[in-house]
Design a protein around this motif. Structure first.
Motif, PDB file in Angstrom:
ATOM      1  N   GLY A  36       0.879  -1.258   0.002  1.00  0.00           N
ATOM      2  CA  GLY A  36      -0.092   0.020  -0.266  1.00  0.00           C
ATOM      3  C   GLY A  36       0.935   1.399  -0.027  1.00  0.00           C
ATOM      4  O   GLY A  36       0.319   2.444  -0.034  1.00  0.00           O
ATOM      5  N   ARG A  37       2.136   1.125   0.025  1.00  0.00           N
ATOM      6  CA  ARG A  37       3.030   2.316  -0.268  1.00  0.00           C
ATOM      7  C   ARG A  37       2.807   3.194  -1.479  1.00  0.00           C
ATOM      8  O   ARG A  37       3.138   4.429  -1.464  1.00  0.00           O
ATOM      9  CB  ARG A  37       4.523   1.967   0.287  1.00  0.00           C
ATOM     10  CG  ARG A  37       4.598   1.475   1.513  1.00  0.00           C
ATOM     11  CD  ARG A  37       6.196   1.296   1.791  1.00  0.00           C
ATOM     12  NE  ARG A  37       6.860   0.227   0.956  1.00  0.00           N
ATOM     13  CZ  ARG A  37       6.867  -0.970   1.336  1.00  0.00           C
ATOM     14  NH1 ARG A  37       6.296  -1.518   2.394  1.00  0.00           N
ATOM     15  NH2 ARG A  37       7.338  -2.090   0.310  1.00  0.00           N
ATOM     16  N   VAL A  38       2.564   2.376  -2.467  1.00  0.00           N
ATOM     17  CA  VAL A  38       2.200   3.029  -3.911  1.00  0.00           C
ATOM     18  C   VAL A  38       1.084   2.492  -4.431  1.00  0.00           C
ATOM     19  O   VAL A  38       0.631   1.430  -4.542  1.00  0.00           O
ATOM     20  CB  VAL A  38       3.602   2.539  -4.916  1.00  0.00           C
ATOM     21  CG1 VAL A  38       3.435   3.581  -5.955  1.00  0.00           C
ATOM     22  CG2 VAL A  38       4.860   2.978  -4.117  1.00  0.00           C
ATOM     23  N   VAL A  39       0.145   3.536  -4.704  1.00  0.00           N
ATOM     24  CA  VAL A  39      -0.969   3.446  -5.364  1.00  0.00           C
ATOM     25  C   VAL A  39      -1.001   4.018  -6.939  1.00  0.00           C
ATOM     26  O   VAL A  39      -0.627   5.364  -6.866  1.00  0.00           O
ATOM     27  CB  VAL A  39      -2.116   4.247  -4.778  1.00  0.00           C
ATOM     28  CG1 VAL A  39      -3.473   4.062  -5.293  1.00  0.00           C
ATOM     29  CG2 VAL A  39      -2.206   3.567  -3.193  1.00  0.00           C
ATOM     30  N   LEU A  40      -1.384   3.028  -7.992  1.00  0.00           N
ATOM     31  CA  LEU A  40      -1.447   3.674  -8.996  1.00  0.00           C
ATOM     32  C   LEU A  40      -2.820   4.205  -9.620  1.00  0.00           C
ATOM     33  O   LEU A  40      -3.766   3.092  -9.391  1.00  0.00           O
ATOM     34  CB  LEU A  40      -0.742   2.520 -10.105  1.00  0.00           C
ATOM     35  CG  LEU A  40       0.567   2.695 -10.642  1.00  0.00           C
ATOM     36  CD1 LEU A  40       1.383   2.683  -9.191  1.00  0.00           C
ATOM     37  CD2 LEU A  40       0.871   1.409 -11.382  1.00  0.00           C
TER      38      LEU A  40
END
Length: 333
Positions: free
Chosen positions: A57-61
């Protein structure tokens, strides 16, 4: 008692401040050019889910299909600025003519050869990445929509013999790679904008069309063409690209997640492209379009003719030394 209460309050505040705060996730804009229901967009959404999961969940596209953020030339500029983070799009040649090597005809005529050429660790991918790096963009993988063939309203003369004029005026994209390739294979080329091709075939402005992968030929030109030649002289190629500014925001651990997911979907796209090409050729047959499909051996004369265009392509601006290197690495796939 008051002192005790104050000491307790101070302890509680200190303890609260010592608990590490959870950083807000990085949200990346992921730009696409394909329609919302297109397989490329489906792939983008699948990648977004896997990357979010893989980074905990550290990066959301956030996926923007159908050119919502701009066409591929504009998106390349936006990625260089860092205002768009990632894309699954055609590689724009506007910013560096060397990038036209992406569209050189004839470097792969089979899905096995495509998988070998487009492996993230192979020369082709590394070279495109090194050129893009100078523009502030990183290539982490490839998306293959399918092989490109010839759609025609007239039957071709000796389609596998590059020395014979095919007897058709053929629309080609206005790019040196396609113009040189068409002439080498025995076609008389004419450049017509993409939106005008259907009407041009319908009204006799041209007899055939170059530059369409199988699925697009069926969905866009299927009501007007009578013949499909699966000559596999080119690949409908999109790059999984990331802005260098955005890439540097990622931890090394999260960069590995991006690379792993991109590699998975590079290979998956090639496998899916073969299925999609076969599916749409069957649909063509049902529609009454005559389909010609060939083995890699049968396509060799056309491939050899296309390989012969790589030196002139280099001289046209792509780079002589670059295309020599291209031939050394891809000439015998």
């Amino acid at each position: 008692m008051k002192k005790l209460a104050l000491l307790f309050a101070a302890f509680v505040i200190s303890a609260a401040l010592s608990v590490p705060a959870h950083a807000a996730p990085l949200t990346f804009k992921f730009a696409g050019q394909s329609p919302p229901d297109h397989q490329a967009t489906v792939t983008m959404k699948a990648m977004a889910k896997e990357i979010e999961k893989g980074t905990n969940g550290r990066v959301v596209l956030k996926v923007y299909p159908a050119g919502q953020l701009g066409n591929y030339s504009l998106i390349m500029e936006e990625m260089a600025r860092g205002t768009v983070d990632m894309a699954c799009m055609s590689v724009a040649t506007d910013l560096d003519p060397q990038l036209e090597m992406t569209y050189a005809n004839g470097f792969a005529t089979s899905y096995a050869a495509a998988k070998k050429a487009l492996n993230p660790d192979a020369w082709f991918t590394k070279k495109i990445d090194s050129i893009l790096n100078k523009l502030g963009v990183k290539l982490i993988g490839s998306y293959v929509e399918g092989f490109i063939g010839i759609a025609s309203v007239k039957e071709l003369k000796e389609p596998l013999n590059p020395k014979v004029d095919k007897g058709v005026l053929t629309r080609v994209p206005n790019m040196a790679s396609y113009l040189l390739g068409a002439k080498a294979m025995g076609f008389r080329p004419i450049t017509i904008p993409y939106p005008d091709v259907y009407q041009s075939l319908q009204t006799g402005v041209c007899d055939a069309a170059d530059g369409y992968p199988t699925a697009a030929a069926y969905t866009i030109l299927g009501d007007v063409i009578k013949y499909w030649y699966a000559t596999n002289y080119s690949i409908e190629y999109l790059g999984f690209m990331v802005s260098d500014k955005s890439w540097k925001k990622l931890s090394k651990e999260d960069q590995k997640v991006f690379i792993s997911v991109a590699k998975k979907y590079t290979n998956k796209s090639i496998e899916n492209a073969e299925k999609e090409d076969n599916k749409y050729m069957e649909l063509m047959k049902k529609k009454g379009i005559k389909v010609f499909k060939y083995s890699e051996k049968e396509l060799k004369p056309l491939r050899d003719a296309c390989v012969g265009t790589w030196e002139p392509l280099g001289k046209s601006g792509t780079g002589v030394e670059l295309m020599k290197e291209f031939k050394k690495n891809l000439g015998n796939l």
